[in-house]
Design a protein around this motif. Structure first.
Motif, PDB file in Angstrom:
ATOM      1  N   TYR A 137       0.711  -1.083  -0.223  1.00 25.06           N
ATOM      2  CA  TYR A 137      -0.001  -0.001   0.140  1.00 25.06           C
ATOM      3  C   TYR A 137       0.775   1.227   0.065  1.00 25.06           C
ATOM      4  N   PHE A 138       1.960   1.450   0.708  1.00 21.84           N
ATOM      5  CA  PHE A 138       2.654   2.392   0.913  1.00 21.84           C
ATOM      6  C   PHE A 138       3.551   2.843  -0.287  1.00 21.84           C
ATOM      7  N   SER A 139       3.717   1.890  -1.273  1.00 19.89           N
ATOM      8  CA  SER A 139       4.169   2.372  -2.672  1.00 19.89           C
ATOM      9  C   SER A 139       3.576   3.336  -3.446  1.00 19.89           C
ATOM     10  N   GLY A 140       2.084   3.610  -3.075  1.00 20.86           N
ATOM     11  CA  GLY A 140       1.386   4.362  -3.840  1.00 20.86           C
ATOM     12  C   GLY A 140       1.145   5.922  -3.251  1.00 20.86           C
ATOM     13  N   LEU A 141       1.871   6.056  -1.995  1.00 24.51           N
ATOM     14  CA  LEU A 141       1.063   7.179  -1.159  1.00 24.51           C
ATOM     15  C   LEU A 141       1.476   8.400  -1.948  1.00 24.51           C
ATOM     16  N   SER A 142       2.410   8.518  -2.631  1.00 23.77           N
ATOM     17  CA  SER A 142       2.900   9.780  -3.329  1.00 23.77           C
ATOM     18  C   SER A 142       2.021  10.264  -4.313  1.00 23.77           C
ATOM     19  N   ASN A 143       1.292   9.151  -5.024  1.00 22.71           N
ATOM     20  CA  ASN A 143       0.150   9.464  -5.832  1.00 22.71           C
ATOM     21  C   ASN A 143      -1.485   9.513  -5.456  1.00 22.71           C
ATOM     22  N   MET A 144      -1.449   9.569  -4.191  1.00 24.46           N
ATOM     23  CA  MET A 144      -2.814   9.501  -3.320  1.00 24.46           C
ATOM     24  C   MET A 144      -3.660  10.737  -3.828  1.00 24.46           C
ATOM     25  N   GLU A 145      -4.973  10.617  -3.855  1.00 25.41           N
ATOM     26  CA  GLU A 145      -5.826  11.562  -3.990  1.00 25.41           C
ATOM     27  C   GLU A 145      -7.052  11.489  -2.922  1.00 25.41           C
ATOM     28  N   ILE A 146      -7.587  12.385  -2.552  1.00 24.86           N
ATOM     29  CA  ILE A 146      -8.916  12.506  -1.704  1.00 24.86           C
ATOM     30  C   ILE A 146     -10.075  12.737  -2.552  1.00 24.86           C
ATOM     31  N   VAL A 147     -10.853  11.695  -2.245  1.00 18.78           N
ATOM     32  CA  VAL A 147     -12.440  11.725  -2.979  1.00 18.78           C
ATOM     33  C   VAL A 147     -13.451  11.975  -1.642  1.00 18.78           C
ATOM     34  N   MET A 148     -14.101  12.933  -1.794  1.00 17.77           N
ATOM     35  CA  MET A 148     -15.080  13.339  -0.564  1.00 17.77           C
ATOM     36  C   MET A 148     -16.344  12.430  -0.803  1.00 17.77           C
ATOM     37  N   GLY A 149     -16.764  12.228   0.416  1.00 17.74           N
ATOM     38  CA  GLY A 149     -17.945  11.393   0.376  1.00 17.74           C
ATOM     39  C   GLY A 149     -18.884  11.575   1.509  1.00 17.74           C
ATOM     40  N   ALA A 150     -19.974  10.634   2.011  1.00 19.51           N
ATOM     41  CA  ALA A 150     -20.773  10.633   3.180  1.00 19.51           C
ATOM     42  C   ALA A 150     -21.108   9.254   3.364  1.00 19.51           C
ATOM     43  N   HIS A 151     -21.413   9.039   4.433  1.00 16.86           N
ATOM     44  CA  HIS A 151     -21.896   7.714   5.166  1.00 16.86           C
ATOM     45  C   HIS A 151     -23.027   7.819   6.206  1.00 16.86           C
ATOM     46  N   ILE A 152     -23.770   6.752   6.228  1.00 17.25           N
ATOM     47  CA  ILE A 152     -24.600   6.436   7.446  1.00 17.25           C
ATOM     48  C   ILE A 152     -24.354   5.142   7.991  1.00 17.25           C
ATOM     49  N   ARG A 153     -24.435   4.925   9.394  1.00 18.10           N
ATOM     50  CA  ARG A 153     -24.305   3.612  10.010  1.00 18.10           C
ATOM     51  C   ARG A 153     -25.156   3.406  11.040  1.00 18.10           C
ATOM     52  N   ALA A 154     -25.925   2.016  10.908  1.00 21.87           N
ATOM     53  CA  ALA A 154     -26.863   1.778  12.066  1.00 21.87           C
ATOM     54  C   ALA A 154     -26.597   0.220  12.458  1.00 21.87           C
ATOM     55  N   SER A 155     -26.620   0.285  13.526  1.00 23.57           N
ATOM     56  CA  SER A 155     -26.111  -1.167  14.380  1.00 23.57           C
ATOM     57  C   SER A 155     -26.732  -1.462  15.702  1.00 23.57           C
ATOM     58  N   LEU A 156     -26.526  -2.605  16.082  1.00 23.72           N
ATOM     59  CA  LEU A 156     -27.065  -2.975  17.490  1.00 23.72           C
ATOM     60  C   LEU A 156     -25.723  -3.577  17.956  1.00 23.72           C
ATOM     61  N   LEU A 157     -25.460  -2.841  19.342  1.00 21.63           N
ATOM     62  CA  LEU A 157     -24.262  -3.275  20.201  1.00 21.63           C
ATOM     63  C   LEU A 157     -24.595  -4.145  21.331  1.00 21.63           C
ATOM     64  N   PHE A 158     -24.131  -5.309  21.408  1.00 23.67           N
ATOM     65  CA  PHE A 158     -24.204  -6.322  22.370  1.00 23.67           C
ATOM     66  C   PHE A 158     -23.317  -6.228  23.370  1.00 23.67           C
ATOM     67  N   GLU A 159     -23.469  -5.565  24.658  1.00 26.53           N
ATOM     68  CA  GLU A 159     -22.457  -5.840  25.776  1.00 26.53           C
ATOM     69  C   GLU A 159     -22.438  -6.676  26.714  1.00 26.53           C
ATOM     70  N   PHE A 160     -21.583  -7.464  27.071  1.00 32.60           N
ATOM     71  CA  PHE A 160     -21.777  -8.652  28.138  1.00 32.60           C
ATOM     72  C   PHE A 160     -20.404  -8.438  29.257  1.00 32.60           C
ATOM     73  N   GLY A 161     -19.785  -7.497  29.246  1.00 35.01           N
ATOM     74  CA  GLY A 161     -18.742  -7.395  30.187  1.00 35.01           C
ATOM     75  C   GLY A 161     -19.312  -7.785  31.535  1.00 35.01           C
ATOM     76  N   THR A 162     -18.622  -8.073  32.658  1.00 36.81           N
ATOM     77  CA  THR A 162     -18.870  -8.398  33.934  1.00 36.81           C
ATOM     78  C   THR A 162     -18.541  -7.174  34.862  1.00 36.81           C
ATOM     79  N   PHE A 163     -17.926  -6.070  34.296  1.00 33.35           N
ATOM     80  CA  PHE A 163     -17.371  -4.978  35.135  1.00 33.35           C
ATOM     81  C   PHE A 163     -18.163  -3.714  34.707  1.00 33.35           C
ATOM     82  N   LYS A 164     -18.596  -2.798  35.472  1.00 30.09           N
ATOM     83  CA  LYS A 164     -19.316  -1.565  35.000  1.00 30.09           C
ATOM     84  C   LYS A 164     -18.205  -0.925  34.478  1.00 30.09           C
TER      85      LYS A 164
END
Length: 240
Positions: A168-195
């Motif tokens: 991957y790092f061999s192409g860093l000098s030729n990198m360009e940035i393309v703008m965008g947007a995202h939306i992310r929806a999920s369910l989080l299952f937490e089962f830790g025993t310590f608060k």
């Protein structure tokens, strides 16, 4: 009599504190989470994230974070190197890497509270924000050490004696940035025993769109500016 009054007032204080904790589903004000994600449009480990959440109401947290993930084209296929003495593989037809850097903002809502020191807590998480698509060339390395792209090989302007990907790092000098947007929806299952500690996993869906098509695999196939994906994450963290 004096001891009885002291005991009475101490009992009231303890009961009031217990009632306060019972009424408050979140017995903490801040949460720090980090983890690794496997998405349907990524590799074995697609990327990682960090999220910070601050309490807004009894059942709602405000969330900020960042996620970095490798996005792959659905038609990427591994192929063995044509060089006889090389047992390396590369992605045939791949022209560019796409690394999505997503800034997250949203809310984390309590859906199901676990019992004291046991059970599973379930939260609903909804975040959205801008995406910075980091696009850099997918270079291959020839036997002579030259860096070439697959399109150069396909067009006959570069040798076909490929030993494998250049990284991957061999192409860093030729990198360009393309703008965008995202939306992310999920369910989080937490089962830790310590608060104060968080251990669990998260499952959900992600939709991501860019201002133009990203040519990840440009030869003989369709490229996209919209990338939907399902994902699962393993996460850890702390609370206070």
């Amino acid at each position: 009599m004096k001891k009885l009054l002291i005991f009475f007032f101490l009992t009231i204080i303890v009961l009031a504190e217990a009632k306060s904790q019972q009424d408050d589903p979140f017995e903490y004000g801040q949460e720090f989470l980090f983890g690794a994600t496997k998405a349907t449009n990524g590799g074995l480990i697609s990327g990682g994230f960090f999220r910070y959440s601050a309490k807004k109401t009894d059942k709602l947290f405000q969330t900020f974070g960042i996620e970095i993930a490798n996005v792959r084209h659905p038609q990427e296929r591994r192929a063995p190197s044509p060089t006889f003495f090389s047992n390396s593989t590369f992605y045939e037809g791949k022209e560019n890497y796409l690394i999505s850097t997503r800034l997250l903002y949203g809310y984390d809502a309590l859906l199901f509270k676990k019992a004291e020191q046991k059970g599973v807590q379930i939260n609903g998480v909804l975040t959205a924000g801008p995406t910075f698509g980091l696009v850099s060339p997918y270079f291959l390395r020839s036997e002579g050490g030259e860096l070439v792209t697959f399109s150069q090989i396909f067009n006959g302007t570069a040798p076909v004696s490929i030993t494998g990907p250049a990284g991957y790092f061999s192409g860093l000098s030729n990198m360009e940035i393309v703008m965008g947007a995202h939306i992310r929806a999920s369910l989080l299952f937490e089962f830790g025993t310590f608060k104060s500690k968080v251990t669990g996993f998260e499952v959900g869906f992600l939709g991501e769109i860019f201002t133009r098509r990203i040519e990840i695999v440009p030869l003989g196939t369709k490229n996209y500016n919209f990338y939907p994906a399902a994902f699962v994450s393993i996460l850890f963290g702390s609370r206070k």
